[in-house]
Scaffold this active site. Structure first.
Site, PDB file in Angstrom:
ATOM      1  N   CYS A 181      -8.810  -7.948  -8.992  1.00 37.05           N
ATOM      2  CA  CYS A 181      -8.954  -9.328  -8.052  1.00 37.05           C
ATOM      3  C   CYS A 181     -10.094  -9.063  -6.719  1.00 37.05           C
ATOM      4  CB  CYS A 181      -7.779 -10.054  -8.029  1.00 37.05           C
ATOM      5  SG  CYS A 181      -6.998  -8.983  -7.173  1.00 37.05           S
ATOM      6  N   HIS A 484      -2.379  -9.932  -4.724  1.00 38.72           N
ATOM      7  CA  HIS A 484      -3.922 -10.770  -5.505  1.00 38.72           C
ATOM      8  C   HIS A 484      -4.755 -11.106  -4.302  1.00 38.72           C
ATOM      9  CE1 HIS A 484      -6.386 -13.509  -7.778  1.00 38.72           C
ATOM     10  NE2 HIS A 484      -7.131 -13.917  -6.876  1.00 38.72           N
TER      11      HIS A 484
END
Length: 1351
Positions: A181, A484
């Protein structure tokens, strides 16, 4: 209502079958194309005759989608095989079930979201909520949630309330490979930067100069082209990461996005050398600042210029409790000078003395694209862990940098000039070293350095133009341990903010950007960060507001020619993928089996055939797939429906050769509940038709005279056939007489049922798809007795319980056996002494040869005997192996059989007792096995069982049950993976003995099958290695099994051990003599080793020598036996001769000790008067240390404490050898006094520390001086932090006045290598070089090279 089977093999009401009312199919469809609808369901109830294409129309109408823009797939299917939209088949024929819920999923088609049929969808308004688009959602409206960025990292689904289609946002997402990510966030930011994207498009890749796979700029160019032109919702980044030189493991490593930015820019600069883009990164992202020190007395200044690609901004200064509340505050603190005074005074070159000075940084000019890194990751020196600072830090949409620029004329005759240091410190804003070189180019541009044509032409911008516009916020959600990343990016085309969260792209608002400031709503003082949201901005990107330079994105029609060619290639590639997916979607994949006529084994493969191919074409494909060309003609092969699990031929397809496979198999599915078999016939045969209602029966013909069971003959029958009709069918197939035929059904494993009711149907008798029966037809009187008393039952029972074992026998050397005390078994001539020491024993071949010859006569005698119990008992008293004396003794030909195939009777009579063994040194002296046996699993074809005459009556088993009441398993190979019991005999009472306390045999009288024949090992495990192939009834006890093996091993069963070999070649001794072999299965491997078997209360013990000063301190010596109630001194006395004979250790009883062994750690010293099981806990497979003493034993009492001490000499950088210290108490004072006395270190200078880890507590000499907890403030050893309560603890000590040796850098490196090598050899971790998080690297040569010095 009566239920009848329909053609589709479903139970449907009888009235419906008569077409009075058509059944309906209930379909429940989940829309997975949108996070907003993923929790909603469409419910559609349709007639069963509805076609699949009509079903698609109904779904599209109800969901509000354009038909043809979505796929439907079974929700339960693993690979989500879609339904065929164009199919004209009915729902029932396509796999739908009437009267049941059919769950499906609505998915994207070719990676593109479905098109909405409604005209009202329009574009989302500025709030990001598209009210009009909600009309298409079926069911209740979604719950209200946070718009855009989630306020916290709580779910991996990262829910957004306004997930929009690609057609609506205009942007494509990136697929997260696993933990990439951070990469996706940076790539989307670069893609949304017009100047970077356009410059990348202008670069042209040369095929001749570089491999496209390893070219980073080319793969980025391809990715950007796909992001701009693809119709997919998200595209993969694997080609880009492959160009980085990364393998699949890198996808599972999460890295810092700022670190990635730096490394990627470095890689691009390297790849772009000698091109027009060589200075692109510097032109766009590089700024300059001045690092200066000014003397406060004379004004003299020393300075140098550094370049930077990003500015790291501190959130919470070191040691401070307050945080900076905004980016402006942090920037002001960044350039705030500090005063060097007191001990930190600066030595002024002009004043020639240390003076107070001011040290700081000044920005000289800012880059066109300004990158700010918010330093949210810090180190907590209290907990010694990395932490994340979630404090609130605001940042403006427009940032005025003019207050932070250096506007003074810093250049004066009194100023010392330093050369531009560049970015030598890997992008840090200032280096640690100051350069004193003067530069002729002292005039540094202030403000923005704009490079319109080249890096040499710089246009000075006034202070008022330093306004930067925010366009990218890279957000981190999570903690310092992981989390994330996603990016919030403003498009320069329409000034709209979007959230790029991996494959999801959605519109967001300014409110969502403000939520990334971090912090919490209420004030919680110093601990506010701990209660704040973990989702906050980590990296910011600003662009200078300059209309003359601000670029727009290149449109497709304005692409350079090489990019247009690239777009065309990618479009063709995407079309090819689409066509391939279409083929995959229409391909039936089903398991294919075939009994190969030459290899004579069942072959398995996967048949992949297009749904429109006919059965004839599929048969030809299967024929080629199974390599049958040239083996059998094609017209001798056909495909039939097959159930591999039950080995059942379900049906054949006569007259359907031209039917498409899609119709034949019931549509394209991800998996089928059946398989296909390529059946082969001989040219002179005709194929037998198989009808759906038939069942398969494998018929085994039993011959009572030869006691054999033939290979199966396949017969097909109907469930509604009677037993009489079934017998006629078998008679036709086998040629047996139906009138005298007995049929026995094996319902499950060894559950045998005689089928004797003539009019009963096969279904009533329990027949299923695939069945196994045994048939016998003879005129013997055996059918007149009860079935469970018949010879047929005993023959089948024995057949069902017989297993095949491979037994490896030990090498037999006459010398070793002559020394072994043999206890012959008492029999009629038990008075005869056994002269085991004279002569050599007979080999296995000799025993078998002699046995075979003598058994010829015996077998004739046995055939003449009646089946009465008394007669058979009389005969067995003189014929069983249990009464065979040791093979060295000449057997009596009249009473001693040599048959290797035996109906074993294990006798248990009062007169047949074993003499009780007495313990002597000669008994124990040869406990150790004299050989090791190769443990590779043998392979051989299963020979057919030959069965001897069974004795009448039920078989009594060890547990007292009749043998016919026991259901044993006779499993096929597919069912052999049953749970097995490991023979470790870890019971409180020790090990089961073969004898009771009076010396009687515990084996009960049983008539159990045993057959042994020699077997040659194919792998050649060594000369003299003997093997047996044993067929034995698995209900036999281990004791009886061992007695049967006596003639082949050459010693009584008490003198050898049985080891079971498992799949990983691990051996475990089987010692529970009263247990049966029920846990064994066909082809299990057994190894026999010589050595006395255990009695009740005895334990096998492994003895290791403790060598405290050896590189390998734990050395195996021997296996021995300790008994419950034995003292330590008695066990030492028994060990002495074994140590001398087997280990060449000639010791006196007072010069060695036994002590506890816990893995490799030495523990409690066992005192001579300790008793096993009373003072010392002992268990099966116990391990103990033997330690040789240099002086008589000093440990006399349990109150004493024996510790192992080692002196550390810092001046020599070395550790001395271990020396034992015996303490009378746990006093630290006593320990210090004894160490002082032993070493000569004055008591006040002596320091000690406890060793860490397992013995010998190895530690690097580079670490020991500072890493151990020296001189703990305790008065006794048994308290925290020492906890020394048992013998064997390791204590390091040193002289506190001794200085540590000073090492040069070369000496330290050399010592580090030596220590690393030493510690790695001993298996200890090198703690000064711990395993760290994998470094982020981009490999310019296409991949990493293995560093030989790397750990």
């Amino acid at each position: 209502m009566e239920m009848v089977p329909s053609e589709e093999k479903q139970l449907v009401p009888k009235e419906i079958e008569s077409a009075a009312e058509e059944p309906r199919v209930l379909c429940i469809v989940q829309d997975t194309t949108n996070a907003k609808t993923v929790n909603e369901r469409l419910t559609i109830n349709l007639p069963a005759s509805t076609t699949v294409n009509k079903f698609f129309e109904d779904v599209s109408h109800k969901a509000g989608y354009v038909n043809g823009t979505f796929c439907l797939a079974w929700a339960s299917a693993g690979d989500m095989a879609p339904l065929d939209q164009a199919s004209e088949m009915s729902l029932v024929l396509s796999g739908f079930e009437a009267g049941k819920k059919n769950f499906l999923q609505l998915t994207d088609k070719d990676g593109e979201q479905p098109q909405i049929a409604s005209d009202e969808s329009g574009t989302a308004d500025s709030s990001g909520l598209d009210d009009s688009s909600q009309d298409r959602f079926i069911g209740p409206l979604p719950r209200d949630g946070t718009v855009g960025c989630s306020s916290d990292y709580s779910s991996p689904s990262y829910s957004y309330s306004s997930i929009l289609n690609k057609s609506e946002t205009g942007y494509v997402g990136l697929v997260n490979q696993a933990m990439t990510c951070y990469l996706n966030s940076l790539l989307q930011t670069l893609f949304m930067t017009p100047e970077f994207r356009n410059a990348l498009y202008n670069w042209e890749f040369e095929d001749s100069e570089e491999d496209p796979v390893t070219s980073i700029p080319y793969q980025l160019q391809r990715l950007f082209v796909l992001l701009q032109t693809s119709k997919k919702r998200a595209i993969e980044t694997t080609d880009v990461t492959r160009s980085f030189g990364w393998d699949s493991s890198e996808a599972w490593q999460q890295h810092d996005v700022q670190e990635l930015c730096r490394v990627m820019f470095d890689a691009l600069e390297q790849k772009w050398k000698q091109t027009e883009q060589a200075d692109l990164i510097n032109q766009l992202y590089q700024g300059k600042l001045k690092d200066y020190v000014r003397c406060l007395e004379c004004g003299y200044e020393s300075w140098r210029i550094d370049t930077y690609l990003d500015i790291p901004l501190v959130i919470r200064p070191f040691g401070a409790s307050q945080v900076f509340g905004s980016v402006e505050e942090a920037l002001q603190a960044f350039i705030q000078p500090e005063t060097l005074d007191g001990p930190n005074q600066y030595f002024c070159e002009r004043c020639k003395k240390k003076c107070d000075a001011r040290k700081g940084l000044r920005f000289l000019h800012f880059p066109y694209l300004l990158t700010l890194q918010l330093k949210r990751f810090d180190f907590d020196y209290t907990t010694m862990h990395r932490i994340k600072l979630n404090d609130r830090m605001t940042f403006p949409e427009e940032l005025d940098m003019s207050p932070f620029i250096d506007v003074e004329d810093e250049k004066s005759p009194q100023t010392e000039s330093c050369t531009d240091s560049g970015a030598e410190n890997e992008g840090s804003c200032h280096s640690d070293q100051m350069s004193n070189d003067f530069s002729t180019d002292d005039a540094v541009d202030e403000g923005i350095c704009l490079d319109n044509t080249s890096s040499a032409e710089r246009v000075l911008k006034p202070k008022s133009s330093l306004t930067f516009e925010l366009f990218s916020v890279m957000v981190h959600s999570g903690s310092a341990a992981g989390g994330h990343y996603y990016a919030c990016i403003k498009s320069f085309s329409d000034s709209q903010w979007y959230s790029f969260n991996d494959q999801h792209v959605s519109k967001i608002t300014q409110d969502d950007i403000r939520k990334t400031y971090g912090g919490s709503s209420g004030s919680r003082g110093y601990y506010s960060s701990a209660f704040a949201s973990s989702t906050n901005a980590y990296m910011l990107m600003y662009r200078l507001k300059d209309p003359s330079r601000n670029s727009k994105f290149l449109e497709v029609e304005d692409f350079p020619e090489h990019i247009k060619r690239l777009v065309q290639r990618e479009k063709e590639s995407e079309e090819q993928e689409k066509r391939q997916r279409e083929i995959e979607r229409n391909t039936c994949k089903i398991k294919l089996f075939c009994m190969h006529p030459v290899k004579l084994m069942m072959m398995e493969n996967k048949l992949e055939v297009h749904k429109d191919k006919t059965l004839r074409e599929a048969t030809e494909m299967a024929y080629k797939l199974m390599d049958l060309e040239g083996v059998v003609p094609l017209d001798c092969c056909r495909l039939v429906k097959y159930d591999e699990f039950h080995e059942y031929l379900e049906r054949s397809y006569e007259g359907e050769e031209d039917m498409p496979m899609g119709l034949l198999l019931g549509g394209v599915k991800s998996s089928y509940m059946f398989d296909l078999l390529l059946e082969i016939r001989r040219p002179d045969q005709a194929f037998q038709p198989y009808k759906p209602g038939e069942v398969m029966v494998k018929v085994h013909v039993v011959d009572l005279k030869s006691e054999s069971i033939a290979a199966p003959v396949s017969v097909r029958a109907y469930l509604n056939q009677t037993i009489t009709e079934f017998k006629q069918l078998i008679a036709q197939a086998t040629g047996l007489c139906a009138e005298t035929m007995r049929v026995v059904l094996e319902r499950c494993y060894n559950d045998l049922r005689l089928l004797y009711v003539p009019n009963k149907t096969l279904k009533a008798e329990g027949f299923f798809r695939s069945n196994k029966v045994f048939v016998e037809s003879s005129d013997s009187t055996d059918h007149q007795v009860a079935f469970t008393d018949s010879v047929l039952w005993k023959l089948l029972d024995r057949h069902g319980n017989t297993i095949r074992l491979f037994v490896s026998l030990p090498e037999q050397s006459p010398g070793s056996l002559a020394n072994r005390t043999i206890c012959p078994k008492a029999s009629a001539d038990s008075e005869d002494s056994f002269d085991g020491a004279k002569g050599s024993r007979k080999s296995v071949e000799a025993i078998l040869e002699e046995s075979t010859e003598k058994l010829k006569n015996l077998s004739l005698q046995q055939q003449q005997q009646t089946s009465s119990t008394s007669d058979s008992q009389k005969s067995s008293e003189h014929s069983d192996f249990e009464h065979i004396e040791s093979p060295a003794q000449e057997p009596d030909t009249t009473s001693q059989p040599s048959q290797t195939e035996n109906c074993t009777r294990v006798a248990s009579d009062t007169e047949n007792q074993f003499p009780s063994e007495e313990r002597s040194d000669s008994d124990v002296n040869n406990d150790r096995s004299t050989s090791s046996v190769d443990s590779d699993i043998l392979s051989s074809s299963h020979s057919s069982d030959t069965l001897c005459n069974a004795d009448s009556g039920p078989l009594p088993l060890a547990n007292g049950l009749d043998s016919h009441s026991i259901t044993s398993s006779r499993r096929s190979k597919a069912h052999e993976g049953k749970k097995e019991t490991w023979d470790t005999a870890e019971e409180d009472s020790g090990t089961d003995s073969e004898y009771d306390e009076n010396g009687k045999s515990k084996a009960e009288a049983q008539y159990l099958y045993f057959k042994a024949e020699p077997y040659s090992q194919e792998d050649g495990s060594g000369e003299g290695q003997k093997c047996l192939l044993v067929h034995v009834d698995k209900r036999i006890t281990l004791a009886a099994f061992k007695q049967n093996l006596e003639p082949f091993v050459g010693v009584p069963s008490t003198q050898f051990k049985v080891f079971r070999v498992y799949a990983n070649n691990q051996e475990f001794e089987s010692v529970r003599l009263n247990e049966t072999l029920s846990s064994f299965s066909d082809d299990n491997k057994i190894t026999i080793r010589l050595g006395r078997a255990l009695k009740k209360g005895e334990y096998r013990v492994k003895v290791y020598q403790l060598l405290v000063n050896d590189p390998e301190p734990c050395k195996f010596l021997l296996d021995t036996v300790f008994a419950k109630g034995m003292t330590v001194r008695q066990s030492k006395e028994e060990l002495l001769p074994q140590l001398k004979d087997q280990c060449k250790l000639d010791l006196s009883i007072d010069r060695f000790r036994l002590r506890k062994k816990t893995w490799k750690n030495p523990g409690t010293v066992f005192l001579d008067y300790h008793v096993y099981e009373e003072d010392i806990n002992i268990s099966s497979n116990w391990e103990v240390f033997l330690e040789v003493l240099e002086e008589p034993e000093r440990m006399k009492s349990m109150s004493q404490l024996a510790v192992l001490t080692r002196r550390w000499c810092p001046a020599q950088m070395k550790l001395e050898a271990f020396r034992e210290v015996v303490l009378e108490s746990s006093s630290v004072e006593e320990l210090k006094e004894k160490l002082s006395e032993m070493s000569g270190i004055p008591l006040e200078n002596l320091e000690f520390a406890k060793g860490r880890g397992t013995f010998p507590c190895d530690i690097s000499v580079l670490e020991i001086h500072q890493d151990l907890d020296w001189n703990p403030k305790v008065s006794t050893l048994n308290v925290w932090p020492l906890y020394i309560c048992d013998d064997g603890a390791v204590i390091f000590y040193r002289d506190s006045t001794e200085e540590l040796m000073e090492l040069s850098e070369e000496e330290r490196n050399e010592l580090m290598k030596k220590e690393s090598s030493r510690l790695l050899k001993t298996g200890h971790r090198v703690s000064y070089s711990p395993r760290k998080e994998k470094a982020l690297k981009i490999y310019l040569d296409g991949g990493p090279t293995k560093d030989p010095g790397q750990d």
